[in-house]
Design an enzyme around this catalytic site. Structure first.
Site, PDB file in Angstrom:
ATOM      1  N   ARG A 114       4.854 -21.280 -59.074  1.00  0.00           N
ATOM      2  CA  ARG A 114       3.299 -21.805 -59.124  1.00  0.00           C
ATOM      3  C   ARG A 114       3.537 -23.520 -58.999  1.00  0.00           C
ATOM      4  NH1 ARG A 114       4.126 -16.362 -61.840  1.00  0.00           N
ATOM      5  NH2 ARG A 114       6.286 -17.264 -62.097  1.00  0.00           N
ATOM      6  N   ASP A 131      11.501 -23.967 -50.068  1.00  0.00           N
ATOM      7  CA  ASP A 131      12.036 -23.339 -51.488  1.00  0.00           C
ATOM      8  C   ASP A 131      12.379 -21.953 -49.778  1.00  0.00           C
ATOM      9  OD1 ASP A 131      11.514 -20.576 -51.982  1.00  0.00           O
ATOM     10  OD2 ASP A 131      10.161 -21.670 -53.922  1.00  0.00           O
ATOM     11  N   THR A 182      11.071 -32.587 -63.309  1.00  0.00           N
ATOM     12  CA  THR A 182      10.196 -31.866 -64.483  1.00  0.00           C
ATOM     13  C   THR A 182      10.421 -30.737 -65.052  1.00  0.00           C
ATOM     14  OG1 THR A 182       8.415 -30.992 -63.435  1.00  0.00           O
ATOM     15  CG2 THR A 182       8.568 -33.031 -64.373  1.00  0.00           C
ATOM     16  N   SER A 183      11.942 -30.240 -64.327  1.00  0.00           N
ATOM     17  CA  SER A 183      11.897 -28.573 -64.027  1.00  0.00           C
ATOM     18  C   SER A 183      13.450 -28.208 -65.684  1.00  0.00           C
ATOM     19  CB  SER A 183      12.550 -28.212 -62.725  1.00  0.00           C
ATOM     20  OG  SER A 183      12.248 -26.572 -62.470  1.00  0.00           O
ATOM     21  N   ARG A 184      14.440 -28.445 -64.830  1.00  0.00           N
ATOM     22  CA  ARG A 184      15.351 -28.047 -65.929  1.00  0.00           C
ATOM     23  C   ARG A 184      16.568 -30.126 -65.597  1.00  0.00           C
ATOM     24  NH1 ARG A 184      12.409 -25.793 -68.842  1.00  0.00           N
ATOM     25  NH2 ARG A 184      12.251 -23.935 -69.460  1.00  0.00           N
ATOM     26  N   ASP A 217      11.361 -35.723 -66.480  1.00  0.00           N
ATOM     27  CA  ASP A 217      10.654 -34.690 -68.900  1.00  0.00           C
ATOM     28  C   ASP A 217      12.224 -34.086 -68.676  1.00  0.00           C
ATOM     29  OD1 ASP A 217       9.052 -33.896 -70.207  1.00  0.00           O
ATOM     30  OD2 ASP A 217       9.110 -32.072 -69.471  1.00  0.00           O
ATOM     31  N   GLU A 248      19.727 -32.906 -73.168  1.00  0.00           N
ATOM     32  CA  GLU A 248      18.815 -32.651 -73.629  1.00  0.00           C
ATOM     33  C   GLU A 248      18.906 -32.056 -74.600  1.00  0.00           C
ATOM     34  OE1 GLU A 248      15.474 -30.702 -70.738  1.00  0.00           O
ATOM     35  OE2 GLU A 248      15.173 -29.463 -73.038  1.00  0.00           O
TER      36      GLU A 248
HETATM   37  P1  NAI Z   1       8.124 -19.561 -60.792  1.00  0.00           P
HETATM   38  O1  NAI Z   1       9.190 -18.894 -60.770  1.00  0.00           O
HETATM   39  O2  NAI Z   1       7.096 -20.051 -59.871  1.00  0.00           O
HETATM   40  O3  NAI Z   1       8.827 -20.648 -58.934  1.00  0.00           O
HETATM   41  C1  NAI Z   1       9.972 -21.026 -59.118  1.00  0.00           C
HETATM   42  C2  NAI Z   1      10.246 -21.453 -57.522  1.00  0.00           C
HETATM   43  O4  NAI Z   1      11.383 -22.042 -56.915  1.00  0.00           O
HETATM   44  C3  NAI Z   1      10.587 -20.085 -56.511  1.00  0.00           C
HETATM   45  O5  NAI Z   1       9.168 -20.010 -55.363  1.00  0.00           O
HETATM   46  C4  NAI Z   1      11.756 -20.000 -56.727  1.00  0.00           C
HETATM   47  O6  NAI Z   1      11.689 -18.762 -54.797  1.00  0.00           O
HETATM   48  C5  NAI Z   1      12.002 -21.261 -56.137  1.00  0.00           C
HETATM   49  N1  NAI Z   1      14.104 -21.350 -55.791  1.00  0.00           N
HETATM   50  C6  NAI Z   1      14.329 -21.420 -56.288  1.00  0.00           C
HETATM   51  N2  NAI Z   1      15.295 -21.246 -55.662  1.00  0.00           N
HETATM   52  C7  NAI Z   1      15.711 -22.436 -55.160  1.00  0.00           C
HETATM   53  C8  NAI Z   1      16.724 -23.025 -54.797  1.00  0.00           C
HETATM   54  N3  NAI Z   1      18.052 -23.055 -53.956  1.00  0.00           N
HETATM   55  N4  NAI Z   1      16.305 -24.071 -53.779  1.00  0.00           N
HETATM   56  C9  NAI Z   1      14.315 -24.043 -53.068  1.00  0.00           C
HETATM   57  N5  NAI Z   1      13.113 -23.669 -54.403  1.00  0.00           N
HETATM   58  C10 NAI Z   1      14.075 -22.033 -55.410  1.00  0.00           C
HETATM   59  O7  NAI Z   1       8.103 -20.721 -61.813  1.00  0.00           O
HETATM   60  P2  NAI Z   1       7.503 -21.900 -62.474  1.00  0.00           P
HETATM   61  O8  NAI Z   1       6.633 -21.525 -62.820  1.00  0.00           O
HETATM   62  O9  NAI Z   1       6.335 -22.960 -60.625  1.00  0.00           O
HETATM   63  O10 NAI Z   1       8.653 -23.529 -62.856  1.00  0.00           O
HETATM   64  C11 NAI Z   1       9.674 -23.470 -62.487  1.00  0.00           C
HETATM   65  C12 NAI Z   1      10.420 -24.570 -63.299  1.00  0.00           C
HETATM   66  O11 NAI Z   1      10.072 -25.155 -64.275  1.00  0.00           O
HETATM   67  C13 NAI Z   1      10.962 -23.666 -63.947  1.00  0.00           C
HETATM   68  O12 NAI Z   1      12.013 -22.545 -63.956  1.00  0.00           O
HETATM   69  C14 NAI Z   1      11.517 -23.924 -65.251  1.00  0.00           C
HETATM   70  O13 NAI Z   1      12.294 -24.632 -65.184  1.00  0.00           O
HETATM   71  C15 NAI Z   1      10.191 -25.340 -65.367  1.00  0.00           C
HETATM   72  N6  NAI Z   1       9.393 -25.507 -66.458  1.00  0.00           N
HETATM   73  C16 NAI Z   1       9.703 -26.581 -67.111  1.00  0.00           C
HETATM   74  C17 NAI Z   1       8.576 -26.662 -67.751  1.00  0.00           C
HETATM   75  C18 NAI Z   1       8.441 -28.296 -68.573  1.00  0.00           C
HETATM   76  O14 NAI Z   1       8.066 -28.553 -69.426  1.00  0.00           O
HETATM   77  N7  NAI Z   1       8.941 -29.409 -68.356  1.00  0.00           N
HETATM   78  C19 NAI Z   1       7.492 -26.501 -68.462  1.00  0.00           C
HETATM   79  C20 NAI Z   1       7.560 -24.297 -67.377  1.00  0.00           C
HETATM   80  C21 NAI Z   1       8.376 -24.394 -66.691  1.00  0.00           C
END
Ligand code: NAI
Length: 331
Positions: free
Chosen positions: A158, A178, A235-237, A261, A266
């Site tokens: 997403r 992905d 901005t992920s983890r 981020d 953290e």
């Molecule tokens: P999502 O579940 O919609 O998408 C994650 C995508 O990563 C999926 O399409 C998955 O197939 C892919 N993926 C899995 N393993 C992979 C790899 N080895 N290489 C490449 N792609 C891979 O998750 P969404 O909602 O897009 O969120 C992504 C991340 O963003 C979350 O897991 C969370 O850690 C982080 N996040 C950070 C926030 C912030 O405030 N900075 C807020 C919300 C989420």
């Protein structure tokens, strides 16, 4: 279902109370708030509650889950999307239901990603300070035009897709990687192998979850593959990046800029005011010395719209679990 919220910030209480008050009176919950983060030492605070509500840096491992189950807790509500801080297998074994908020505002995080890219690229953080001090010199503020650059998006879920859409709007060529490429990506960019993305992109942005496979996805090897002077954005983890390796790559100028981020350690720093304290995390402090590093304290999600959505979905999840109906957001 009596619920205790851990790691409460004033905004958590405000938005959860508002969402609770908006529910029909018979469907409201009894919610108490704790500033403490959930971990093995604080799990006892859940005594007498049936549900706990947690955030990104609360610890929900097997030890904590065992303590929670002894206290009578039957459900853990994550008010976030990522769940790397949870042991879902242990929860299943112990009969504790876990639900999360999978998609509250992907655009909020995607827009923050772009804010970081643009700030770092055009150095507006430095310009802001200079102009306030009456310094109007441009030397040191030279940026590059984003239009026409190649951006690599790792993780096309997403948030990754929302980021790709905005980058396209800026006129970037978008490469994506992905293991499961969503059909929606075809019109936004080209899917490539990870190494090709790293070697080709001027900007690499991480949007995949933290798992055992993605931990330190960006390490010395992958940094070595990146274009000299490229920008890395996370901005992920935090633990997607080996911070030590990134510092080395910044020192050698292989990495041109870093915007984060999220940060691996953290939990010790973020979400509180430590401005009057001595910060003894030397890795973090080293990052702070680079002029081409920009750090925000996990605020990608932090918009009114996202907080509203998080609170409403968290309470819907709770209602689902209370009624015993299958919860679409259960882990
Ligand atoms: P999502 O579940 O919609 O998408 C994650 C995508 O990563 C999926 O399409 C998955 O197939 C892919 N993926 C899995 N393993 C992979 C790899 N080895 N290489 C490449 N792609 C891979 O998750 P969404 O909602 O897009 O969120 C992504 C991340 O963003 C979350 O897991 C969370 O850690 C982080 N996040 C950070 C926030 C912030 O405030 N900075 C807020 C919300 C989420």
């Amino acid at each position: 279902m009596r619920t205790i919220v851990f790691s409460t910030q004033p905004y958590d209480r405000r938005f959860l109370d508002e969402a609770n008050a908006a529910r029909p009176p018979a469907e409201r919950f009894l919610i108490d708030y704790q500033e403490a983060a959930l971990d093995a030492r604080t799990a006892a605070l859940a005594e007498g509650y049936e549900a706990v509500c947690v955030f990104v840096n609360d610890v929900v491992d097997e030890t904590v889950l065992q303590a929670l189950v002894k206290s009578g807790v039957r459900a853990v509500l994550l008010r976030c999307a990522g769940f790397n801080n949870v042991d879902p297998d242990a929860a299943r074994r112990l009969g504790i239901a876990i639900a999360r908020v999978p998609a509250y505002s992907p655009e909020a995080v995607a827009e923050h990603t772009l804010a970081l890219i643009l700030t770092l690229n055009r150095k507006t953080h430095r310009a802001f300070n200079r102009v306030r001090e009456g310094n109007f010199r441009l030397e040191g503020l030279l940026g590059s035009t984003l239009h026409g650059k190649t951006a690599g998006v790792i993780g096309l879920g997403r948030i990754g897709l929302a980021t790709a859409r905005i980058l396209r709007g800026f006129g970037c060529q978008v490469l994506g990687h992905d293991p499961v490429v969503p059909p929606g990506f075809v019109e936004l960019g080209r899917e490539v192998a990870l190494d090709e993305l790293l070697a080709t992109a001027d900007i690499v942005s991480l949007h995949c979850p933290l798992t055992e496979q993605t931990r330190h996805l960006i390490d010395a090897r992958s940094l070595g593959l990146m274009k000299t002077g490229a920008m890395l954005v996370n901005t992920s983890r935090g633990a997607l990046i080996d911070t030590g390796a990134v510092i080395e790559a910044l020192k050698t100028r292989q990495l041109g800029a870093l915007a984060i981020d999220v940060y691996e350690q953290e939990a010790e720093l973020f979400f509180r005011d430590r401005s009057g304290e001595i910060i003894d995390d030397d890795v973090f402090q080293r990052l702070m010395t680079f002029p081409n590093v920009l750090v925000t304290g996990h605020q990608g999600f932090f918009t009114v719209e996202a907080l509203r959505e998080i609170s409403e979905t968290t309470l819907d999840n709770l209602a689902c679990l209370r009624s015993g109906r299958p919860c679409p957001n259960a882990l």
